[in-house]
Enzyme design. Structure first.
Site, PDB file in Angstrom:
ATOM      1  N   GLY A  23       0.860  -1.571  -0.185  1.00  0.00           N
ATOM      2  CA  GLY A  23      -0.067  -0.173  -0.195  1.00  0.00           C
ATOM      3  C   GLY A  23       0.703   1.385   0.432  1.00  0.00           C
ATOM      4  O   GLY A  23       1.520   1.783  -1.150  1.00  0.00           O
ATOM      5  N   THR A  24       0.942   1.870   1.099  1.00  0.00           N
ATOM      6  CA  THR A  24       2.534   2.701   1.147  1.00  0.00           C
ATOM      7  C   THR A  24       2.334   3.930   1.412  1.00  0.00           C
ATOM      8  O   THR A  24       1.190   4.732   0.529  1.00  0.00           O
ATOM      9  CB  THR A  24       3.700   1.762   0.842  1.00  0.00           C
ATOM     10  OG1 THR A  24       3.397   0.463   1.059  1.00  0.00           O
ATOM     11  CG2 THR A  24       4.979   2.607   0.805  1.00  0.00           C
ATOM     12  N   THR A  25       2.846   4.764   1.843  1.00  0.00           N
ATOM     13  CA  THR A  25       3.041   6.260   2.199  1.00  0.00           C
ATOM     14  C   THR A  25       4.649   6.253   2.136  1.00  0.00           C
ATOM     15  O   THR A  25       5.192   6.231   3.646  1.00  0.00           O
ATOM     16  CB  THR A  25       2.425   7.212   2.608  1.00  0.00           C
ATOM     17  OG1 THR A  25       1.219   7.000   2.441  1.00  0.00           O
ATOM     18  CG2 THR A  25       3.017   8.505   2.031  1.00  0.00           C
TER      19      THR A  25
END
Length: 212
Positions: free
Chosen positions: A11-13
């Site tokens: 997913g991620t940031t």
């Protein structure tokens, strides 16, 4: 996209910031499997050398394989040439490998950042092998649009280490509030000529803005 690449994603940031004398690489820690939170302690910042790090966004298996490959390639480079690899050379090796596999791509977005004889720098590398030198800051992943809003508003040239850490944490926090695939805390790495440091959680907490 095949089912194999739909299974577990970070997913991620992720965020990379160049400050006066070094680089901050920061991510949150959530990994998702569709609507399921598959992990709350996903490691998304990895040491490539003692002066270079890499963040990962995308398919977990693809990203972990690339971390192993770039670790080996950087070690071989330094053994063969008898000198430390530069940030740009590490990004180029990664870029070339991804481009060679562009017809069976790795589902990733990567940041490669660190310090060398030319100073601090951060590169973004896409799944087709496109590598871009980012002058000041960069964000990747599903929460990057929200993170960019904070980075654009608050970045200033020649930031101190403390200011850059605070900005990275603030940008991640904003993304975590709006992106369902980002969450579960922070991983923050400080890279300078003197250190490659994973910031402990208690210190990261000191950079968080007061709860509203």
């Amino acid at each position: 996209m095949s089912q194999e690449h739909q299974d577990v994603k970070t997913g991620t940031t992720t965020v990379g910031i160049v400050f006066d004398g070094g680089v901050i690489l920061a991510t949150e820690r959530r990994a998702t499997m569709g609507n399921l939170i598959a992990s709350k302690k996903a490691k998304k910042v990895h040491a490539i050398t003692d002066k270079i790090g890499m963040t990962i966004a995308g398919g977990v298996g693809d990203a972990q394989q690339l971390v192993r490959i770039i670790n080996v390639e950087c070690n071989l480079y330094e053994i063969r040439r008898g000198q430390k690899i530069s940030v740009g050379a590490a990004a180029t090796i990664l870029s070339n490998y991804l481009n060679q596999n562009r017809f069976s791509p790795y589902y990733v977005q990567l940041l490669v950042g660190g310090v060398d004889t030319s100073g601090p720098s951060v590169y973004s590398v896409d799944a087709a092998g496109g590598a871009t030198l980012e002058e000041n800051f960069v964000s990747t992943g599903s929460g990057s649009l929200t993170a960019y809003g904070v980075l654009e508003d608050r970045f200033k040239p020649n930031m101190t280490e403390e200011e850059a850490i605070e900005l990275a944490v603030r940008a991640l926090r904003a993304a975590m509030l709006r992106d369902s695939a980002s969450g579960e805390g922070y991983n923050v790495v400080i890279i300078t000529q003197e250190k490659f440091e994973y910031l402990p959680e208690d210190k990261i907490a000191g950079y968080l803005p007061p709860a509203k």
